[in-house]
Design a protein around this motif. Structure first.
Motif, PDB file in Angstrom:
ATOM      1  N   SER A   1       0.840  -1.274  -0.054  1.00  0.00           N
ATOM      2  CA  SER A   1      -0.012  -0.110   0.209  1.00  0.00           C
ATOM      3  C   SER A   1       1.011   1.197   0.050  1.00  0.00           C
ATOM      4  CB  SER A   1      -0.925   0.232   1.308  1.00  0.00           C
ATOM      5  OG  SER A   1      -0.138   0.295   2.413  1.00  0.00           O
ATOM      6  N   TRP A   2       0.404   2.385  -0.365  1.00  0.00           N
ATOM      7  CA  TRP A   2       0.971   3.734  -0.422  1.00  0.00           C
ATOM      8  C   TRP A   2       1.373   4.026   1.020  1.00  0.00           C
ATOM      9  CZ3 TRP A   2       3.404   5.745  -3.873  1.00  0.00           C
ATOM     10  CH2 TRP A   2       3.122   5.710  -5.228  1.00  0.00           C
ATOM     11  N   ASP A   3       0.547   3.379   2.130  1.00  0.00           N
ATOM     12  CA  ASP A   3       1.010   3.831   3.596  1.00  0.00           C
ATOM     13  C   ASP A   3       2.186   3.325   3.892  1.00  0.00           C
ATOM     14  OD1 ASP A   3      -1.233   5.455   3.824  1.00  0.00           O
ATOM     15  OD2 ASP A   3      -2.546   3.459   4.644  1.00  0.00           O
ATOM     16  N   GLN A   4       2.159   1.955   3.395  1.00  0.00           N
ATOM     17  CA  GLN A   4       3.523   1.227   3.640  1.00  0.00           C
ATOM     18  C   GLN A   4       4.807   1.961   2.769  1.00  0.00           C
ATOM     19  OE1 GLN A   4       3.647  -2.781   2.145  1.00  0.00           O
ATOM     20  NE2 GLN A   4       5.753  -2.981   2.906  1.00  0.00           N
ATOM     21  N   LEU A   5       4.671   2.327   1.732  1.00  0.00           N
ATOM     22  CA  LEU A   5       5.677   3.129   0.869  1.00  0.00           C
ATOM     23  C   LEU A   5       5.941   4.436   1.660  1.00  0.00           C
ATOM     24  CD1 LEU A   5       7.301   3.105  -1.935  1.00  0.00           C
ATOM     25  CD2 LEU A   5       5.342   4.349  -2.658  1.00  0.00           C
ATOM     26  N   ARG A   6       4.818   5.062   2.077  1.00  0.00           N
ATOM     27  CA  ARG A   6       5.211   6.421   2.888  1.00  0.00           C
ATOM     28  C   ARG A   6       6.034   5.998   4.222  1.00  0.00           C
ATOM     29  NH1 ARG A   6       0.281   7.958   0.821  1.00  0.00           N
ATOM     30  NH2 ARG A   6      -0.730   7.035   2.426  1.00  0.00           N
ATOM     31  N   SER A   7       5.666   5.150   4.702  1.00  0.00           N
ATOM     32  CA  SER A   7       6.308   4.570   6.021  1.00  0.00           C
ATOM     33  C   SER A   7       7.797   4.438   5.695  1.00  0.00           C
ATOM     34  CB  SER A   7       5.572   3.504   6.521  1.00  0.00           C
ATOM     35  OG  SER A   7       5.904   2.322   5.923  1.00  0.00           O
ATOM     36  N   MET A   8       8.261   3.941   4.553  1.00  0.00           N
ATOM     37  CA  MET A   8       9.618   3.819   4.297  1.00  0.00           C
ATOM     38  C   MET A   8      10.388   4.968   3.521  1.00  0.00           C
ATOM     39  SD  MET A   8       9.661  -0.213   3.020  1.00  0.00           S
ATOM     40  CE  MET A   8       8.365   0.053   1.618  1.00  0.00           C
ATOM     41  N   SER A   9       9.396   6.093   3.491  1.00  0.00           N
ATOM     42  CA  SER A   9       9.958   7.427   2.745  1.00  0.00           C
ATOM     43  C   SER A   9      10.243   8.202   3.647  1.00  0.00           C
ATOM     44  CB  SER A   9       8.962   7.681   1.763  1.00  0.00           C
ATOM     45  OG  SER A   9       8.604   6.845   0.629  1.00  0.00           O
ATOM     46  N   LYS A  10      11.422   8.962   3.793  1.00  0.00           N
ATOM     47  CA  LYS A  10      11.827   9.944   4.782  1.00  0.00           C
ATOM     48  C   LYS A  10      12.576  11.126   4.065  1.00  0.00           C
ATOM     49  CE  LYS A  10      12.713   6.880   8.709  1.00  0.00           C
ATOM     50  NZ  LYS A  10      12.045   5.902   8.139  1.00  0.00           N
ATOM     51  N   ARG A  11      12.254  12.150   4.502  1.00  0.00           N
ATOM     52  CA  ARG A  11      13.049  13.215   4.069  1.00  0.00           C
ATOM     53  C   ARG A  11      14.447  13.388   4.890  1.00  0.00           C
ATOM     54  NH1 ARG A  11      10.215  16.901   1.092  1.00  0.00           N
ATOM     55  NH2 ARG A  11       7.976  16.834   0.976  1.00  0.00           N
ATOM     56  N   HIS A  12      15.465  13.757   4.370  1.00  0.00           N
ATOM     57  CA  HIS A  12      16.661  13.906   5.113  1.00  0.00           C
ATOM     58  C   HIS A  12      17.464  15.132   4.802  1.00  0.00           C
ATOM     59  CE1 HIS A  12      16.738   9.360   5.129  1.00  0.00           C
ATOM     60  NE2 HIS A  12      16.202   9.550   4.069  1.00  0.00           N
ATOM     61  N   HIS A  13      17.781  15.713   5.580  1.00  0.00           N
ATOM     62  CA  HIS A  13      18.554  17.401   5.453  1.00  0.00           C
ATOM     63  C   HIS A  13      19.922  17.178   5.987  1.00  0.00           C
ATOM     64  CE1 HIS A  13      14.823  19.093   5.469  1.00  0.00           C
ATOM     65  NE2 HIS A  13      14.282  18.234   6.335  1.00  0.00           N
ATOM     66  N   GLY A  14      20.799  17.830   5.196  1.00  0.00           N
ATOM     67  CA  GLY A  14      22.099  18.011   5.467  1.00  0.00           C
ATOM     68  C   GLY A  14      22.845  16.688   5.174  1.00  0.00           C
ATOM     69  N   VAL A  15      22.775  16.301   3.839  1.00  0.00           N
ATOM     70  CA  VAL A  15      23.045  14.862   3.379  1.00  0.00           C
ATOM     71  C   VAL A  15      23.919  15.480   2.447  1.00  0.00           C
ATOM     72  CG1 VAL A  15      22.468  12.779   2.152  1.00  0.00           C
ATOM     73  CG2 VAL A  15      20.850  13.789   3.635  1.00  0.00           C
ATOM     74  N   CYS A  16      25.269  14.686   2.463  1.00  0.00           N
ATOM     75  CA  CYS A  16      26.401  14.840   1.439  1.00  0.00           C
ATOM     76  C   CYS A  16      26.195  13.720   0.623  1.00  0.00           C
ATOM     77  CB  CYS A  16      27.705  15.100   2.364  1.00  0.00           C
ATOM     78  SG  CYS A  16      29.201  15.507   1.093  1.00  0.00           S
ATOM     79  N   ILE A  17      26.172  14.045  -0.788  1.00  0.00           N
ATOM     80  CA  ILE A  17      26.192  12.938  -1.803  1.00  0.00           C
ATOM     81  C   ILE A  17      27.192  12.926  -2.743  1.00  0.00           C
ATOM     82  CG2 ILE A  17      24.660  11.946  -3.700  1.00  0.00           C
ATOM     83  CD1 ILE A  17      22.300  12.884  -2.315  1.00  0.00           C
TER      84      ILE A  17
END
Length: 1193
Positions: A388-404
C-alpha cells in the motif's frame, strides 16, 4: 513456546492445513527419526541433506501417526550401543540416560518401597489362608491331625496343636512377623525412602543416578532380611519355607522391574542371581534342619520330601526367571532406543533451527548489503511486499544535511573497448572493493553502482542524520533527530566525512592495478550537500533510491568535473572552507542554470594530510590477492576449523553435551495437559485418530518382540515335556523304593506307573509334566502360534492394514491360549481325582504366571488389553478352581483333596497380588508411553511451527531477493555459502565466478525527457510517487514480453531479454561467440520481445501524468542487441550489472534518441525488419560508429 502452552491447543486444530509448499516440505520421518531414512553407509553423506530435507504434513492425523512408526533400526542402534544393546558407547551418554531415567521415575520408586512392605505382609498371609482352609474343612477322622496341624506336619503332634481355634491359628502363624519382622522391615524401608528423597532434593548431588543404586540396595537388603527371617523361623522344619520364598521370588522381581526406577538389565540380573543363590542356600539349610527334627511319619525320607518340592519349585522358578530376564532385556533395549530417538529428535530440532536461522540471517545479511537495515526491518514486518501507499510512505523519509558523492571513470568506454570483458569485470570488482572497504572508515553509506559510476551518501543511513517522516500529502511530520546539535553542524560533519572518503577512494584508485590497455581511465568525483528524499521505487528489482535536487546537482558536478579532482558547489565550500578549494568560472549546469563551482585537486595530497592511509593500503592489499568477502557469508560466533557441521546420524557426532548445556531427558508432559487430552483416568486419548495413531506406533515398535514371545512360549512347552520326562524318571525311582512316600507325595497313579514295565509314553511324560496336556491340545497350540505369526507378518507387510490390528491379534492369541490351557488343566484335575494328584493346581498357576509374563513383556498392548486378559484369567481361575475343588472333594474323601484345595486357595492370594503388580506396572507403563507419545507430538508440532515460520520468512526473503537479483545469481550465492559450510574453506570468494557471458541479448535503456527540470519544480516526494507509478507500469509489462528488469537509475529504466528471461545462451566469460542458426533464431525472438516491450512502455508512459505539471511522461528509448557480461560488482549494496561494448551502445542509443520514439541500432533492425523503421544518421558511440533507426509509436 512451552510444551504445556502448546499442548493446550494441540488437538483443537485438526482441520488446519499443515502442508507446506513443495520446496519447503520435509519428510516427517526425518523429523521424528532421521536415522531411519539412511543405511549405515549413507549416514555421513546424507545427514546434512536430511537437515535440509522436506517435511510433508498433509494433516495432523498423518503427523501423529508418523511419530511412532519408525523405530530405531537395529544397525543404527548398534552404532550407539555396545553389544547386546544394554550400554551406550560413550560414558557421558550412559550417564545422561540413567540420570534422566532416574528423574522421570523418582516418584515411582516410593510406590515400590510401599509395595515391598505389602508383599512382606501377604506372603505369611498366604500360608495362613491355606491353613485356614484346611482347618475349616471337613476332614476324615484319620487325617484330622493333618488338617489341624498341616503347617507343622513334620513336627510332633501336641495337644496345643489339636486344640487350635481360627483366631489362635492366625496369631500363632503371624505373631513373629508382626511383632519382630514388620517393624524392622518398615524401619529399613523408611531409611531408604529418606535416602531416595535426599538424593533427588539435594543440589549437591548433580547426578540422580545414585538413587538407582540405593533402590537396588533396598531390594537386596529385603532379600537378605527374608532369608534371615525364614532361616530363623519354624518354617525350615517343614515344607512351608519353599512356598514362602517362592512367593517372595515371584512378587519381588516384577516389583523391581516396574517400581525399582532402574532400567538396567545388568542390575536386574544381579538381583536375580542374588535371589537364586539365596533360594539354593535355603534348600541346603532345610536339608540340614530336617535331618535333626522329629518327623511325624517315621518311615518317610525327609530328604526325598524336600527334594520333591524343591524340584517342582526350582523348575517353575527357573522358567519364570528366564522369561522375566528376557522381558527385562527387551524392555531396556526399548527404553534405550526411545531415549536415542528423543536425543536425535532434540539434536535434529536444534540443527534445523540453526540451519534455518543461518539461512535467514544469510539472506538478511544479503538484503542488508543491498538495502538499509531500517528498510529491511520494515519490509520484514510486511512480508517483504509493498502492499500500500501507506507502507511506501512509512519507508520514505526526508533527510537534511546529506552529502552525496558521485564518482565515475573518465574514459571508461574507450578503456572497456580495448580490454576483454572479463578483465573489465575484474577491474571494476577490484576498484569497488576498495571503495566498499573504505565506507566504514568514513561512516559512508554506499547507495548504488551504475556501470562504472559509484554513488555514496552521508547523512541518510550513516553520519549525522536529520530524518523526517512523510505524511499522506508528502509533508514532513517529524522524526528522530540522531544529532543533537543544529542542522548546520550536522551538514558540516557529513560533508567533512564525505570529503575524507573522496580523498581515500582517489588514493585507492591510484593503487589499484589496471589491465593492459592503451587508455587509462581516470576517476572523476562530484559532491553536493543538501536535502533529499529516500524510498523504494518499483515492484521488480526495486531498490533503495535517493531523490531530489541534491542528487541531480551532485551528478552534474561529477559530469562537469575534472579527472583526479573533486568538483563541488558553493554550499559545500561554505560548509568546509578549510580545504584547498580552487574557484572556477561560473558554468551552465543542465536544469540548474549558472552555478559557481570549485575544484579540489587530489593528486597533490599526501597520505599524511588525511586519515586512513594505512587502511587504504590494507584494503588494496587484500584486493590484490583476488580475495573478496562473500556477501552471502555468515560465520557463526566461535566458528573455526574444528566446528564442522554435526552429522547427527553417526554415533561419533551424536552428542549429549556437557556441563550446563548437557542434554536432560526430562521433558514430561504435565499432568494437567495429559488429563486434558485423555479420558478414562488417562488410559485413552480423547480423539479416536490420536488413539489409533498411538496404538499403531506401539504395534510397529513391538513387531519383532511379538515373535520373541511366541518363540519363548514354544521353548517353554518343550521344557515342560523335558521336565515331565525327568520327573517321571525320578518319581518311578522313588516309588520303587518307598511305597508310603510315593503314595503320600505323588498318589497311587505314580506308584502303579513305577510297577509297570518302564516303557515311556507320551501320556506318561505329559502326566509328570508341570502342565498336563494331551497331544491333540499340543498340536492345536502349535497351529495357533503358526497362524498367529503368519497373520502378524501379513498385517505389518500390507500397507492398507492399520498396524494396531497386530496388537489385537496378539492379545487374542494369548487369551485363547489361556482359555484352552486352563480348561484342559481343570479337565485333567477332574479325570485324575482318584489318583489324588493335585497337579491341576500347579498347572493352572504355571499357565497364568508364565502367559501373563509373556503378555506383559512381549506385547505392546495398552493397559485395557492387559486388564481384559487378567479379567478372563481371574474368571477362569475362580470358576474352574471352585468347581474342580468341589468335584474332587465329593469324589475323593482323602486328605489329598483337602490339601489340593488349600494349595488352590493359597495360590489365589499370590496370583491376586501378582496380577495387581503386573496390572499396576502395565498401567504406569501405558501412561508413560502415552505421555512420551504426547511429548513427541508436542515437540514435532513445535518444530514444524518453527520450520513453517522460518520457512515462510525464508521464502519471503528469497522472493524479495529474486526481485532484486536474478534467481540464478541468488542460487549461486547460496551454493557457494553451502560449499563453504561443508568444505570449511576460507571466507573469501571470487565474485567473478558468478559472472557469465550472454549472447543474443536485447538491451533497452529508457529515460524520462526533462526529468531534471521537473525535479526542480516538484517536491521530491511527489517525484518519488510519480516514478513509482511509472515504473510500476513498466514492471507490470515485463512478464508479458519475457523481459527482465535489470535496474533503475534515477529516471532511467534498464531491461534485457536473453539474460534471465527469453532465449538464453550463456557461457563462461572467456567463451567465443557462438555462430549457429539456432542462436540467430533466438536473437530474433529476443529482439522481437524487446521491441514489443519498448512500444508498450511508450504507450504506458503516455497514460501517466506528471504531478503539478499534469503533462504526460515522455520517454527516450534506446535499443541494441549483442553480447554482454553479467555479474555482481562490489560487496556493499551490490547489484546485478551488465557490462560490455554492446551495453554502452544501448545506453548511447537512449542518450541520442528522440522523445516519445524508439531509437534502435542497425543490429536490432536486421532482426526485426517488419517494423516501420526510419533511417537516422550515423552516431559516434564511445566504442564504434553505429547506424541507427527510429520507430514512431
Amino acid at each position: 513456546m512451552e510444551a504445556d502452552v502448546l499442548g493446550r491447543e494441540l488437538f483443537n486444530d485438526d482441520d488446519e492445513d499443515y502442508s507446506l509448499e513443495r520446496t519447503e516440505k520435509v519428510s516427517v520421518l526425518a523429523v521424528s527419526h532421521p536415522l531411519a531414512l539412511y543405511s549405515t553407509s549413507d549416514l555421513s553423506e546424507n545427514s546434512y541433506g536430511a537437515l535440509r530435507g522436506n517435511v510433508s504434513t498433509d494433516g495432523f492425523e498423518n503427523l501423529a501417526e508418523a511419530l511412532n512408526t519408525n523405530p530405531v533400526e537395529l544397525a543404527i542402534f548398534k552404532q550407539h550401543t555396545w553389544w547386546p544393546g544394554i550400554l551406550f558407547r560413550t560414558v557421558q551418554m550412559e550417564r545422561v540416560f540413567l540420570d534422566g531415567y532416574a528423574r522421570l521415575q523418582k516418584n515411582l520408586v516410593y510406590t515400590g518401597y510401599v509395595l515391598i512392605v505389602v508383599i512382606s505382609i501377604l506372603v505369611p498371609l498366604q500360608n495362613y489362608v491355606g491353613a485356614l482352609y484346611r482347618f475349616n474343612s471337613t476332614c476324615p477322622e484319620a487325617y484330622e491331625s493333618l488338617c489341624v496341624c498341616a503347617p507343622d506336619i513334620v513336627l510332633e503332634v501336641s495337644e496345643s496343636c489339636l486344640d487350635r481355634t481360627a483366631g489362635s491359628l492366625f496369631w500363632q502363624m503371624l505373631e513373629v512377623f508382626f511383632v519382630k519382622s514388620l517393624p524392622i522391615l518398615a524401619a529399613v524401608m523408611l531409611t531408604f525412602i529418606g535416602v531416595h528423597y535426599f538424593i533427588h532434593r539435594s543440589e549437591r548431588i548433580k547426578e540422580k543416578t545414585w538413587s538407582m543404586l540405593s533402590s537396588w540396595l533396598a531390594y537386596a537388603v529385603l532379600i537378605f532380611f527374608i532369608f534371615g527371617t525364614v532361616v530363623n523361623s519354624d518354617m525350615m522344619s517343614n515344607i512351608t519355607w519353599n512356598n514362602t520364598y517362592y512367593s517372595v521370588y515371584l512378587l519381588l522381581l516384577p516389583s523391581y522391574i516396574y517400581f525399582g526406577g532402574n532400567p538396567s538389565f545388568l542390575m536386574f540380573l544381579a538381583l536375580c542371581i542374588l535371589m537364586t543363590g539365596m533360594y539354593c542356600a535355603l534348600y541346603f539349610v532345610a536339608l540340614d534342619v530336617m535331618r535333626n527334627e522329629v518327623i511325624l511319619l517315621d518311615d518317610l525320607n525327609e530328604l526325598k520330601i524336600v527334594e520333591s518340592f524343591w524340584s517342582q519349585s526350582i523348575y517353575s522358578t527357573s522358567v519364570w526367571t528366564i522369561l522375566t530376564l528376557c522381558g527385562a532385556f527387551v524392555q531396556e533395549t526399548i527404553v534405550r532406543s526411545r531415549f536415542l530417538q528423543r536425543l536425535i529428535l532434540s539434536n535434529q530440532q536444534k540443527e534445523i533451527i540453526r540451519q534455518k536461522t543461518q539461512n535467514t540471517e544469510l539472506q538478511k545479511k544479503l538484503l542488508n548489503n543491498m538495502l538499509p537495515a531500517v528498510i529491511v526491518d520494515q519490509l520484514q514486518q510486511t512480508n517483504f511486499a509493498i502492499q500500500s501507499w501507506d507502507q511506501l510512505r512509512s519507508m520514505s523519509k526526508r533527510h537534511h544535511g546529506v552529502c552525496i558523492l558521485f564518482a565515475e571513470l573518465e574514459g571508461f568506454a574507450a578503456f572497456s573497448s580495448q580490454v576483454h570483458p572479463s578483465g573489465v569485470m575484474e577491474y571494476l570488482n577490484d576498484l569497488f572493493q576498495v571503495f566498499d572497504g573504505l565506507c566504514d572508515s568514513y561512516d559512508v553509506y554506499k547507495v548504488e553502482t551504475v556501470g562504472d559510476q559509484y554513488v555514496a551518501a552521508v547523512g541518510v543511513v550513516t553520519g549525522c542524520m536529520h530524518n523526517e517522516e512523510v505524511d499522506a500529502e508528502g509533508d514532513s511530520c517529524g522524526g528522530i533527530m540522531d544529532w543533537e546539535s543544529s542542522l548546520h553542524a550536522s551538514s558540516v560533519s557529513n560533508t567533512q566525512q564525505m570529503i575524507g572518503f573522496a580523498k581515500a577512494i582517489m588514493k585507492g584508485f591510484n593503487l589499484v592495478s589496471l589491465p593492459e590497455s592503451e587508455v587509462s581511465p581516470a576517476l572523476r568525483i562530484g559532491i553536493h550537500t543538501g536535502p533529499c528524499m529516500s524510498g523504494i521505487v518499483g515492484t521488480k528489482n526495486f531498490r533503495f533510491c535517493l531523490f531530489g535536487d541534491t542528487m541531480n546537482t551532485a551528478a552534474r558536478m561529477e559530469q562537469k568535473g575534472t579527472a583526479a579532482c573533486v568538483h563541488t558547489t558553493q554550499d559545500v565550500v561554505d560548509l568546509v572552507p578549510g580545504e584547498r578549494w580552487e574557484k572556477l568560472a561560473k558554468m551552465e549546469v543542465k536544469g540548474k542554470g549558472s552555478m559557481q563551482t570549485y575544484l579540489l585537486r587530489l593528486p597533490s595530497l599526501g597520505d599524511e594530510e588525511f586519515e586512513g592511509g594505512d587502511n587504504i593500503a590494507s584494503v588494496v592489499a587484500s584486493v590484490s590477492k583476488r580475495e573478496y568477502e562473500n556477501p552471502f557469508f555468515l560465520q557463526s560466533k566461535g566458528d573455526d576449523d574444528s566446528d564442522r557441521l554435526e552429522e547427527l546420524s553417526s554415533a561419533e557426532r551424536l552428542d549429549v553435551g556437557s556441563g550446563p548445556s548437557v542434554y536432560q531427558d526430562i521433558q514430561p508432559v504435565s499432568d494437567a495437559v495429559y488429563a486434558e487430552h485423555t479420558k478414562w483416568f488417562g488410559l485413552c486419548f480423547k480423539k479416536l485418530h490420536i488413539e489409533r495413531a498411538f496404538l499403531d506406533g506401539q504395534a510397529r515398535q513391538g513387531k519383532i518382540i511379538v515373535f520373541v514371545g511366541y518363540g519363548l512360549y514354544v521353548l517353554l512347552m518343550l521344557s515342560n515335556y523335558l521336565k515331565g520326562y525327568v520327573e517321571y524318571y525320578y518319581q518311578t525311582k522313588w516309588c520303587r523304593t518307598s511305597e508310603i512316600l510315593c503314595l503320600f507325595l505323588f498318589g497311587p497313579a505314580s506308584y502303579e506307573a513305577a510297577q509297570s514295565d518302564g516303557k515311556v509314553t507320551y501320556d506318561m511324560v505329559a502326566y509328570y509334566a508341570v502342565y498336563n496336556m494331551n497331544e491333540y491340545l499340543s498340536f492345536a497350540v502349535l497351529i495357533l502360534l503358526v497362524l498367529a505369526c503368519v497373520v502378524h507378518v501379513v498385517i505389518h507387510r500390507v500397507a492398507a492394514i492399520e498396524k494396531w490390528w497386530a496388537t489385537v491379534v496378539v492379545a487374542a492369541v494369548y487369551t485363547l491360549l489361556l482359555t484352552g490351557l486352563l480348561i484342559s488343566a481343570a479337565a485333567y484335575g477332574r479325570l485324575r481325582v482318584e489318583s489324588g494328584s493335585g497337579q491341576w493346581v500347579t498347572s493352572i498357576e504355571f499357565v497364568i504366571i508364565n502367559l501373563s509374563t509373556l503378555m506383559s513383556f512381549f506385547t505392546d498392548a495398552p493397559f485395557l488389553g492387559h486388564f481384559l486378559w487378567w479379567f478372563v484369567a481371574t474368571a477362569l481361575y475362580y470358576g474352574l478352581g471352585v468347581t474342580t475343588i468341589g468335584a474332587t472333594v465329593k469324589i475323593d474323601e482323602s486328605y489329598n483333596a483337602i490339601r489340593n484345595g488349600a494349595n488352590a486357595v493359597s495360590g489365589c492370594v499370590i496370583l491376586t497380588m501378582y496380577s495387581i503388580i503386573l496390572l499396576f506396572g502395565s498401567c504406569l507403563r501405558d501412561k508413560s508411553n502415552r505421555k512420551q507419545f504426547l511429548q513427541r507430538v508436542l515437540m514435532v508440532k513445535q518444530q514444524n511451527q518453527i520450520i513453517r515460520e522460518k520457512s515462510r520468512n525464508e521464502r519471503m526473503q528469497r522472493h524479495f531477493l529474486e526481485n532484486i537479483l536474478p534467481a540464478s545469481v541468488v542460487e549461486k550465492l547460496q551454493l557457494q555459502q553451502e560449499q563453504w559450510s561443508l568444505q570449511l574453506q576460507h571466507d573469501k570468494i571470487q565474485t567473478s565466478s558468478i559472472s557469465q557471458r550472454h549472447f543474443g541479448v536485447g538491451m533497452l535503456y529508457a529515460d524520462l525527457v526533462g526529468f531534471t527540470s521537473f525535479c526542480k519544480q516538484v517536491d521530491p516526494f511527489s517525484v518519488m510517487v510519480f516514478l513509482n507509478d511509472l515504473f510500476e507500469v513498466f514492471d507490470g509489462l515485463c512478464d508479458d514480453f519475457n523481459v527482465y528488469k535489470v535496474e533503475t537509475v534515477g529516471d532511467c529504466y534498464v531491461a534485457t531479454v536473453g539474460v534471465v528471461t527469453g532465449e538464453q545462451h550463456f557461457m563462461a566469460v572467456d567463451a567465443p561467440t557462438p555462430n549457429s542458426p539456432q542462436s540467430l533464431l533466438d536473437s530474433m525472438a529476443n529482439a522481437k520481445d524487446l521491441v514489443s516491450f519498448a512500444k508498450a512502455m511508450v504507450w504506458g508512459s503516455r497514460q501517466v501524468k506528471k504531478p503539478v505539471l499534469d503533462t504526460p511522461a515522455l520517454l527516450r528509448v534506446g535499443l541494441h542487441t549483442g553480447s554482454c557480461i553479467s555479474g555482481i560488482i562490489g560487496t556493499r549494496n551490490f547489484k546485478f550489472s551488465l557490462l560490455g561494448d554492446d551495453v554502452t551502445i544501448a545506453a548511447a542509443m537512449e542518450k541520442t534518441g528522440v522523445p516519445d520514439c524508439i531509437h534502435a541500432s542497425e543490429d536490432v533492425v536486421k532482426l526485426v525488419p517488419e517494423e516501420r523503421w526510419e533511417k537516422c544518421k550515423v552516431h559516434e558511440a564511445a566504442v564504434q560508429s553505429v547506424r541507427s533507426f527510429l520507430l514512431s509509436v
